[in-house]
Design a protein around this motif. Structure first.
Motif, short mmCIF file in Angstrom:
data_model
loop_
_atom_site.label_atom_id
_atom_site.label_comp_id
_atom_site.label_asym_id
_atom_site.label_seq_id
_atom_site.Cartn_x
_atom_site.Cartn_y
_atom_site.Cartn_z
N ILE A 272 162.25 51.29 104.42
CA ILE A 272 160.99 51.33 105.02
C ILE A 272 161.17 50.38 106.45
O ILE A 272 161.46 49.23 106.19
N ASP A 273 161.00 50.99 107.62
CA ASP A 273 161.26 50.19 108.86
C ASP A 273 160.34 48.88 108.87
O ASP A 273 159.07 49.01 108.39
N PRO A 274 160.92 47.80 109.21
CA PRO A 274 160.08 46.67 109.21
C PRO A 274 158.75 46.60 110.08
O PRO A 274 157.69 46.11 109.99
N GLU A 275 158.74 47.48 111.32
CA GLU A 275 157.53 47.59 112.03
C GLU A 275 156.37 48.32 111.47
O GLU A 275 155.42 48.06 111.74
N PHE A 276 156.54 48.62 110.33
CA PHE A 276 155.59 49.42 109.37
C PHE A 276 154.52 48.14 109.02
O PHE A 276 153.21 48.45 109.19
N VAL A 277 154.85 46.88 108.98
CA VAL A 277 154.08 45.85 108.75
C VAL A 277 152.78 45.36 109.96
O VAL A 277 151.95 45.00 109.93
N ASN A 278 153.62 45.73 111.05
CA ASN A 278 152.61 45.49 112.46
C ASN A 278 151.82 46.77 112.70
O ASN A 278 151.08 46.44 113.87
N ASP A 279 151.91 47.69 112.10
CA ASP A 279 150.80 48.89 112.68
C ASP A 279 149.58 48.82 111.71
O ASP A 279 149.73 48.95 110.55
N ILE A 280 148.61 48.75 112.56
CA ILE A 280 147.27 48.50 111.82
C ILE A 280 146.81 49.86 110.87
O ILE A 280 146.05 49.50 110.03
N ASN A 281 147.39 50.91 111.23
CA ASN A 281 147.11 52.07 110.50
C ASN A 281 147.98 52.11 109.14
O ASN A 281 147.48 52.91 108.38
N MET A 282 148.89 51.31 108.81
CA MET A 282 149.61 51.24 107.61
C MET A 282 148.95 50.35 106.69
O MET A 282 149.16 50.24 105.56
N LYS A 283 147.85 49.44 107.11
CA LYS A 283 147.26 48.24 106.31
C LYS A 283 146.82 48.40 104.88
O LYS A 283 147.03 47.86 104.15
#
Length: 164
Positions: A126-137
């Protein structure tokens, strides 16, 4: 364009941001202060394919940026050799840009001899940018589903016309 966005064809998805290197290896650094994500697995076959296809594990838990290896098992239950092709999906759908397959059997012809059983690996992260996307919270569980279909080839592996 669809394949780039969804990762179809087994190619890793390229997610680019202004502060991110274009080198895919730079994204393979686990985000150790993140929550672990639960990755679940489903497997199915079309009605006309006499195969059994199941994941070997129900789930794995990974950190964004951490690689994981999962296996599926396919068995040809017929008395003839058959070629199958798998498609996949990731749910929830908005996670697809962050789900990157490094190695996968999807969209490649898989020939199973009569009665043969094979293990099929999927290597992903899972790309680390996942944690910075508010839609993935609110997303803690991601499901990877594969469906195998019978390829339209004869038993010798030659493409046959489809009756119209």
């Amino acid at each position: 364009m669809i394949c780039q966005t969804t990762g179809w064809g087994g190619q890793p998805i390229n997610v680019h941001t202004a502060n991110q290197s274009s080198d895919p290896a730079s994204r393979l650094i686990p985000v150790t202060d993140s929550r672990r994500l639960r990755i679940t697995f489903n497997g199915s076959v079309s009605d006309v394919l006499p195969w059994k296809f199941t994941p070997q594990q129900r789930e794995v838990r990974v950190l964004p940026g951490e690689t994981a290896l999962a296996f599926y098992t396919a068995t040809n239950k017929s008395d003839e050799d058959i070629i199958g092709v798998a498609t996949y999906s990731v749910s929830p759908g908005q996670v697809a840009p962050y789900f990157s397959k490094i190695q996968c059997f999807c969209f490649e012809e898989q020939r199973l001899n009569k009665g043969e059983t094979v293990d099929m690996p999927v290597f992903f992260y899972i790309d680390p940018e996942f944690v910075n996307d508010i839609n993935m919270k609110g997303i803690d569980t991601i499901t990877l589903s594969y469906t195998f279909f019978k390829a339209r080839y004869d038993k010798n592996g030659h493409l046959t016309p489809v009756p119209g």
